[in-house]
Design an enzyme around this catalytic site. Structure first.
Site, mmCIF file in Angstrom:
data_model
loop_
_atom_site.group_PDB
_atom_site.id
_atom_site.type_symbol
_atom_site.label_atom_id
_atom_site.label_comp_id
_atom_site.label_asym_id
_atom_site.label_seq_id
_atom_site.Cartn_x
_atom_site.Cartn_y
_atom_site.Cartn_z
ATOM 1 N N GLU A 79 -9.613 -3.816 8.595
ATOM 2 C CA GLU A 79 -8.941 -5.340 9.314
ATOM 3 C C GLU A 79 -9.354 -5.055 10.927
ATOM 4 O O GLU A 79 -9.246 -5.648 11.573
ATOM 5 C CB GLU A 79 -7.490 -4.732 9.137
ATOM 6 C CG GLU A 79 -7.153 -3.476 9.910
ATOM 7 C CD GLU A 79 -7.260 -2.411 8.996
ATOM 8 O OE1 GLU A 79 -7.817 -2.521 7.959
ATOM 9 O OE2 GLU A 79 -7.142 -1.301 9.286
ATOM 10 N N GLN A 89 1.173 -1.200 0.006
ATOM 11 C CA GLN A 89 -0.099 -0.113 0.314
ATOM 12 C C GLN A 89 0.716 0.943 0.015
ATOM 13 O O GLN A 89 2.008 1.460 1.010
ATOM 14 C CB GLN A 89 -0.743 0.169 1.244
ATOM 15 C CG GLN A 89 -1.556 1.242 1.283
ATOM 16 C CD GLN A 89 -2.277 1.596 3.300
ATOM 17 O OE1 GLN A 89 -1.479 0.979 3.649
ATOM 18 N NE2 GLN A 89 -3.206 1.590 3.296
HETATM 19 C C1 LIG Z 1 4.707 -0.264 11.439
HETATM 20 C C2 LIG Z 1 4.283 0.521 10.219
HETATM 21 C C3 LIG Z 1 3.508 0.254 9.689
HETATM 22 C C4 LIG Z 1 2.910 0.880 8.156
HETATM 23 N N1 LIG Z 1 2.861 0.635 6.936
HETATM 24 C C5 LIG Z 1 2.511 1.037 5.959
HETATM 25 C C6 LIG Z 1 2.093 0.923 5.146
HETATM 26 O O1 LIG Z 1 2.282 -0.642 4.435
HETATM 27 N N2 LIG Z 1 1.721 1.683 3.947
HETATM 28 C C7 LIG Z 1 1.236 3.169 3.908
HETATM 29 O O2 LIG Z 1 1.452 3.769 3.045
HETATM 30 N N3 LIG Z 1 1.655 3.684 5.544
HETATM 31 C C8 LIG Z 1 2.146 3.104 6.594
HETATM 32 N N4 LIG Z 1 2.395 3.231 7.187
HETATM 33 C C9 LIG Z 1 2.217 4.863 7.921
HETATM 34 C C10 LIG Z 1 1.395 5.350 8.377
HETATM 35 O O3 LIG Z 1 0.126 5.345 7.668
HETATM 36 C C11 LIG Z 1 1.467 6.184 8.668
HETATM 37 O O4 LIG Z 1 3.338 6.526 10.066
HETATM 38 C C12 LIG Z 1 0.531 7.541 10.264
HETATM 39 O O5 LIG Z 1 -0.238 7.435 9.028
HETATM 40 C C13 LIG Z 1 1.042 8.727 10.868
HETATM 41 O O6 LIG Z 1 1.863 9.244 9.792
HETATM 42 P P1 LIG Z 1 3.065 9.966 9.742
HETATM 43 O O7 LIG Z 1 4.040 9.151 10.221
HETATM 44 O O8 LIG Z 1 3.607 10.869 8.589
HETATM 45 O O9 LIG Z 1 3.287 10.694 11.328
HETATM 46 P P2 LIG Z 1 2.229 11.961 11.556
HETATM 47 O O10 LIG Z 1 0.989 12.954 10.914
HETATM 48 O O11 LIG Z 1 3.807 13.454 10.637
HETATM 49 O O12 LIG Z 1 2.411 12.481 12.931
HETATM 50 C C14 LIG Z 1 3.220 12.628 14.091
HETATM 51 C C15 LIG Z 1 2.846 13.156 15.196
HETATM 52 O O13 LIG Z 1 1.481 14.515 14.317
HETATM 53 C C16 LIG Z 1 0.284 13.448 15.386
HETATM 54 N N5 LIG Z 1 -0.251 13.938 14.831
HETATM 55 C C17 LIG Z 1 -0.274 14.769 13.126
HETATM 56 N N6 LIG Z 1 -2.413 15.296 12.667
HETATM 57 C C18 LIG Z 1 -2.877 14.916 13.862
HETATM 58 C C19 LIG Z 1 -3.743 16.330 14.694
HETATM 59 N N7 LIG Z 1 -4.809 16.339 13.550
HETATM 60 N N8 LIG Z 1 -4.093 15.674 15.996
HETATM 61 C C20 LIG Z 1 -3.141 15.512 16.795
HETATM 62 N N9 LIG Z 1 -2.027 15.071 16.747
HETATM 63 C C21 LIG Z 1 -1.600 15.105 15.158
HETATM 64 C C22 LIG Z 1 0.625 11.811 15.238
HETATM 65 O O14 LIG Z 1 -0.514 11.872 15.757
HETATM 66 C C23 LIG Z 1 1.676 11.903 15.296
HETATM 67 O O15 LIG Z 1 2.034 11.582 16.952
HETATM 68 C C24 LIG Z 1 3.506 2.496 8.266
HETATM 69 C C25 LIG Z 1 3.108 2.701 9.353
HETATM 70 C C26 LIG Z 1 3.956 2.352 10.785
HETATM 71 C C27 LIG Z 1 4.655 2.333 12.336
#
Ligand SMILES: Cc1cc2nc3c(=O)[nH]c(=O)nc-3n(C[C@H](O)[C@H](O)[C@H](O)COP(=O)(O)OP(=O)(O)OC[C@H]3O[C@@H](n4cnc5c(N)ncnc54)[C@H](O)[C@@H]3O)c2cc1C
Length: 378
Positions: free
Chosen positions: A245, A128
Site C-alpha cells: 500500500e 487481516q
Molecule cells: C486505524 C488502525 C487500523 C488497524 N487495523 C488493523 C488490522 O486490520 N489488522 C491488524 O492485525 N492490526 C490492525 N491495526 C493494529 C496495528 O497494526 C497496531 O496498532 C500497530 O502495529 C502497533 O501495535 P500496538 O497497537 O500493539 O502498539 P505497541 O506495539 O504495543 O506499541 C506501543 C508504543 O510503543 C512503541 N514501541 C513498540 N515497540 C517499539 C520499539 N521496538 N521501538 C520503539 N518504540 C516501540 C510504539 O511505537 C507505540 O508508541 C490497526 C491499527 C490502527 C490504529
C-alpha cells in the site's frame, strides 16, 4: 512538477479520466479511506463492481489473475486521480493489497480460483487478523494457537484492531502452530469469518466510527485446504506483501493540498496574521516534499517494500497530524462549537490512528535509522 510519464502511461491516464467522467457513482458512496465502515459497505461493494466492470479492479494484479498488470507508476496515477475525484480506489485495503497478492503468490490453484474473482468483483470482503493485545509492533510474539485435529485445525485466541472483521467474509489469520524460533512456528490461514466460535466486537473509536474490532476465537475449525502457503512458514507469507500500500502513499498529497486550500480560505476570511500564514506555507512545502519524494522513489523503480518507503509513511502521517493542529489554530472554538466543520473535527480525531496503523512512527524511525542510514541497532 508532475509524474514524468511515458506515452503509454499518459494513454493510461487519459483512458482512466475518460472512464471516470461517466462512471456511475453509487448513491451514498464517500471517500472512506482504507477501510469502509459498516454503513459504507453496500455503496463500496457497488463501486467495486463498477470498477470491475470498467476494467479498473485490482489493477496491479497480474493479467492472468484478473488484474491489469499495471506498473507501479500506473498504480500511482490511478491512486492520484481517484483521490482527486474523492473516490475510493478499491473496496478495502486488505482484499486488494494483502489477501489477493498473498493468494496469488502462495495460494494453491484451488484457492486462487475460489477467492480471487470474488475479491475483484467485491462479492467478498476480507480482513487481516494479525495484531493481538500483546503482539502489535512485536508481531512475532503472537499467541493465538492452531492445533491440528485430523484433516482440520482448531484455533483459539484473541485478535485486536481487526479492521472490518464485523462485516467481513474472510480473514487472513496468523496463528502459532509450532514451538521453537518465534518467526518459524507461525502459519497463515484463510479464516471464513462466519465460522462457529468467532465473536467480533466492534470498538468505538474516538472519531465516533467503529471500523475495527476485538475478535475472540474459541475452538474455531479451519479445514486443511485453507492453509495459505506452508505450515510454519506464515511469517514469510505475511511479510511478502506488506508495504504494497506504500506505493500509493504519495497520493495523499492530493488530499492534503485540498485541505490546505480550505485552510487558506479561512485564514484570509478571518484576517489571521503572519505567524499562521508562515505555518501554512511550511506545511505546503512539506506536502510538496512528500509528493516529490514519492515521485523520485517511483521513477527510481521502487515497489513499496524498500525500507526507504518508511520515510514516506512518516512524512505523510506527520503532515496529516500537523494539518489538523493548524486547523485547530485557524478555526479555534468554531472547530468544536456548532456544526460548521464536521470534516475537520473528524480529521483531527482520525489523524493519530494513521501514525499507528501499518507500523507506528517509532518503528518507522527505527527502520530508517537502521536499514536506510545504517546506524547501529540498539
Ligand atoms: C486505524 C488502525 C487500523 C488497524 N487495523 C488493523 C488490522 O486490520 N489488522 C491488524 O492485525 N492490526 C490492525 N491495526 C493494529 C496495528 O497494526 C497496531 O496498532 C500497530 O502495529 C502497533 O501495535 P500496538 O497497537 O500493539 O502498539 P505497541 O506495539 O504495543 O506499541 C506501543 C508504543 O510503543 C512503541 N514501541 C513498540 N515497540 C517499539 C520499539 N521496538 N521501538 C520503539 N518504540 C516501540 C510504539 O511505537 C507505540 O508508541 C490497526 C491499527 C490502527 C490504529
Amino acid at each position: 512538477v508532475d509524474l514524468p510519464l511515458e506515452p503509454h502511461e499518459r494513454a493510461f491516464r487519459d483512458e482512466l479520466l475518460a472512464w471516470l467522467e461517466h462512471a456511475p457513482v453509487p448513491p451514498g458512496l464517500r471517500d472512506y479511506g482504507a477501510t469502509p465502515t459498516a454503513d459504507d459497505v453496500e455503496p463500496a461493494k457497488a463501486w467495486q463492481r463498477t470498477l470491475y466492470e470498467g476494467g479498473w479492479a485490482g489493477i496491479g494484479w497480474p493479467v492472468e489473475h484478473g488484474g491489469r498488470g499495471a506498473s507501479v507508476v500506473e498504480e500511482a496515477i490511478f491512486a492520484e486521480e481517484l483521490a482527486r475525484a474523492r473516490l475510493p480506489r478499491q473496496l478495502n485495503l486488505v482484499g486488494f493489497d494483502l489477501a489477493g497478492p498473498m493468494i496469488i503468490r502462495y495460494g494453491t490453484e484451488e484457492q486462487r480460483s475460489r477467492f480471487l474473482p470474488r475479491i475483484l468483483t467485491g462479492q467478498d470482503v476480507w480482513s487481516q487478523l494479525f495484531s493481538e493485545p500483546d503482539a502489535g509492533s512485536d508481531l512475532a510474539g503472537l499467541r493465538t494457537a492452531a492445533t491440528r485435529t485430523g484433516e482440520a485445525w482448531c484455533v483459539s485466541g484473541q485478535k485486536v484492531w481487526t479492521s472490518g472483521a464485523h462485516y467481513s467474509d474472510y480473514g487472513l489469520l496468523l496463528a502459532r502452530t509450532g514451538g521453537g524460533e518465534r518467526h518459524r512456528g507461525i502459519t497463515c490461514f484463510v479464516l471464513p469469518m462466519r465460522s462457529e466460535g468467532i465473536d467480533a466486537r466492534p470498538i468505538e473509536q474516538m472519531d465516533g466510527e467503529s471500523k475495527f474490532n476485538e475478535v475472540f476465537l474459541d475452538g474455531v475449525t479451519i479445514p486443511d485446504e485453507l492453509v495459505l502457503g506452508e505450515v510454519n512458514a506464515g511469517w514469510i507469507v505475511a511479510m511478502s506483501t506488506l508495504g504494497r500500500e506504500r506505493r500509493t502513499l504519495g497520493a495523499h498529497a492530493v488530499q492534503y493540498f485540498a485541505h490546505l486550500d480550505e485552510l487558506r480560505g479561512e485564514i484570509v476570511a478571518r484576517g489571521l496574521g503572519v505567524e499562521v500564514r508562515d505555518r501554512w506555507a511550511e506545511l505546503w512545502w512539506r506536502v510538496r516534499g512528500l509528493r516529490l519524494t514519492w515521485l523520485r522513489e517511483l521513477s527510481g523503480g521502487a515497489d513499496g517494500s524498500e525500507p526507504r518507503m518508511s520515510l514516506l509513511k512518516l512524512l505523510s502521517t506527520e503532515i496529516q497530524r500537523d494539518l489538523t493542529i493548524l486547523a485547530t489554530e485557524v478555526l479555534g472554538a468554531d472547530l468544536v462549537a456548532g456544526d460548521a466543520y464536521p470534516e475537520w473535527r473528524h480529521r483531527l480525531l482520525a489523524a493519530p490512528g494513521a501514525s499507528i496503523a501499518g507500523g507506528t512512527s517509532e518503528i518507522q524511525r527505527s527502520i530508517i535509522a537502521e536499514r536506510v542510514l545504517g546506524l547501529p541497532r540498539r
